[in-house]
Motif scaffolding. Structure first.
Motif, PDB file in Angstrom:
ATOM      1  N   ALA A 152     -23.092  -2.658  55.881  1.00 57.08           N
ATOM      2  CA  ALA A 152     -22.190  -2.823  57.017  1.00 57.08           C
ATOM      3  C   ALA A 152     -22.900  -3.478  58.207  1.00 57.08           C
ATOM      4  N   GLN A 153     -24.108  -3.021  58.507  1.00 56.06           N
ATOM      5  CA  GLN A 153     -24.864  -3.624  59.606  1.00 56.06           C
ATOM      6  C   GLN A 153     -25.190  -5.087  59.317  1.00 56.06           C
ATOM      7  N   ALA A 154     -25.597  -5.365  58.093  1.00 55.58           N
ATOM      8  CA  ALA A 154     -25.898  -6.739  57.723  1.00 55.58           C
ATOM      9  C   ALA A 154     -24.651  -7.608  57.819  1.00 55.58           C
ATOM     10  N   ARG A 155     -23.520  -7.081  57.405  1.00 55.94           N
ATOM     11  CA  ARG A 155     -22.264  -7.840  57.464  1.00 55.94           C
ATOM     12  C   ARG A 155     -21.900  -8.158  58.924  1.00 55.94           C
ATOM     13  N   GLY A 156     -22.104  -7.183  59.832  1.00 52.70           N
ATOM     14  CA  GLY A 156     -21.774  -7.418  61.230  1.00 52.70           C
ATOM     15  C   GLY A 156     -22.605  -8.548  61.828  1.00 52.70           C
ATOM     16  N   ILE A 157     -23.900  -8.581  61.493  1.00 55.24           N
ATOM     17  CA  ILE A 157     -24.763  -9.648  62.007  1.00 55.24           C
ATOM     18  C   ILE A 157     -24.333 -10.997  61.450  1.00 55.24           C
ATOM     19  N   VAL A 158     -24.024 -11.053  60.146  1.00 55.46           N
ATOM     20  CA  VAL A 158     -23.647 -12.318  59.524  1.00 55.46           C
ATOM     21  C   VAL A 158     -22.298 -12.808  60.059  1.00 55.46           C
TER      22      VAL A 158
END
Length: 432
Positions: free
Chosen positions: A352-358
């Motif tokens: 989820a955190q990685a998706r938010g950054i991307v």
């Protein structure tokens, strides 16, 4: 006072010591010449007194012969006739008069000699008699000879004493020179040879294969050769070595950057990215942690290159790389995976955190005004992304790359300009 003395000793250079030695040598030569001149004068005076004393002895000898024949007039006159006048050598030394007493004695001897010659001529001509005059003259002469002998003894003592004093001064100067030279050698040894040995020992431990050892070497040199303890020459050598190590460390860093970074985008290259990926996955296995990986690809980039040329395409790559660097955290690791494809490693980050950054990254790129992007499908340049997370989506670093790449392929095949997590593909597969 002690601090100023130590400062003076630290600032004492070899050139100053040489100059001081030359000056002392010149003073010693001048002093030796002065001593020789003074010694010559003393010896000359002693010789003059010796000559005067000899004249007194000769004069007394003549008086003694006359005294023995004084009571027999017939023999006395024969002695007078056979007596050769005494030659007074002291008459050749007018300088003898420098001392008042000796001058008086010399003049007295001359007057007595003249008086005796006159008296002998009168006696020989039978105009007068000796009448005890010779005996009185001998008594006076003995007193004078005693005074002259004392002066002669004093002159010899003064001459020998001057020689001894000069030898003592020379010996003292030699001892001072020897002590100073020994002190200078010991100090130079402590301030030069010892720190050089330490520097040599530190440099022997220098490992050219490990860049971090360059920094350690510079720190060791600073610690082993502090500025306050050694000479200025060693301080310059130390500063040169430290500066050399620092420059070498900086150049190694630049070489490392050239070795581990992509030339066009200034992102990390695939080799360096792979090393960190393997290390982060191994660390996550050990500490039961998470690692996410995002694969990004520019949509329709081949068409952009064909329409605008590779130079324009390179500018697009560089700008997108700059945006990726700006939007990533300092713990993230962005890299150019190959061609128009990028990868971002997110240590200790869930999906989820990685998706938010991307997603934020995609929005910035979509809003960026690229050159001639209106000819692209949709009228703008966009990117597609796929995300996979260890250990939920993969069992190792290799499968993590494959699954993130599969999620990227799914994103591109289903419309582009979107982000898909590998978990979504896996869920759909299990449902079907």
């Amino acid at each position: 006072m002690r601090q100023s003395s130590e400062t003076f000793n630290r600032n004492l250079h070899f050139k100053a010591v040489v100059v001081a030695g030359v000056i002392c040598s010149m003073l010693l030569l001048v002093g030796t010449a002065g001593f020789l001149f003074y010694q010559t004068r003393l010896q000359q005076r002693a010789d003059e007194i010796q000559t005067l004393y000899k004249d007194l002895l000769d004069f007394r000898s003549m008086l003694t012969k006359l005294q023995l024949a004084e009571e027999r007039p017939e023999i006395f006159r024969k002695v007078i006739q056979n007596t050769t006048p005494v030659t007074l050598h002291s008459l050749n030394y007018p300088e003898l008069g420098e001392q008042s007493r000796l001058s008086e004695i010399a003049h007295w001897l001359q007057s007595q000699h003249s008086m005796l010659e006159k008296m002998l001529r009168e006696i020989e001509m039978q105009k007068s008699g000796a009448e005890g005059i010779i005996s009185r003259k001998i008594l006076q002469l003995d007193e004078v000879m005693l005074q002259v002998s004392l002066e002669l003894h004093h002159a010899h003592e003064q001459t020998s004493g001057t020689i001894q004093f000069f030898l003592f001064i020379v010996l003292l100067i030699l001892l001072l020179f020897s002590g100073g030279a020994t002190t200078l050698i010991i100090k130079n040894y402590r301030q030069t040879v010892i720190p050089l040995n330490r520097l040599a020992g530190t440099l022997l431990q220098f490992n050219k294969d490990l860049p971090e050892s360059i920094h350690d070497t510079a720190e060791d040199v600073k610690k082993s050769c502090p500025k306050d303890c050694f000479s200025s020459d060693i301080n310059r050598v130390t500063e040169t070595i430290v500066t050399f190590c620092q420059d070498l460390e900086m150049k190694n860093r630049k070489l490392d950057e050239l070795f581990i970074k992509d030339e066009k985008t200034n992102l990390y290259n695939y080799r360096h990215f792979k090393e960190h990926l393997i290390g982060d996955v191994a660390r996550a296995k050990r500490y039961n942690d998470l690692v996410s990986l995002a694969m990004l690809d520019i949509d329709h980039f081949k068409a952009y290159n064909d329409a605008n040329g590779h130079i324009a395409g390179d500018r697009v790559l560089q700008r997108i790389a700059e945006i990726i660097l700006e939007e990533c955290r300092h713990t993230d690791m962005p890299a150019r995976f190959g061609g128009e494809e990028f990868a971002i490693l997110f240590p200790r980050t869930d999906a989820a955190q990685a998706r938010g950054i991307v997603v934020r990254l995609m929005e910035v790129i979509c809003a960026e005004p690229f050159e001639r992007e209106r000819n692209q499908p949709g009228g703008r340049l966009t990117i597609s992304a796929g995300i996979a997370t260890f250990p939920h989506d993969a069992q190792g670093w290799y499968s993590l790359i494959n699954n993130a790449d599969r999620a990227l392929y799914e994103s591109k095949s289903t419309g582009r300009n979107k982000v898909i997590n590998y978990e979504e593909i896996r869920t759909e597969g299990s449902l079907s």
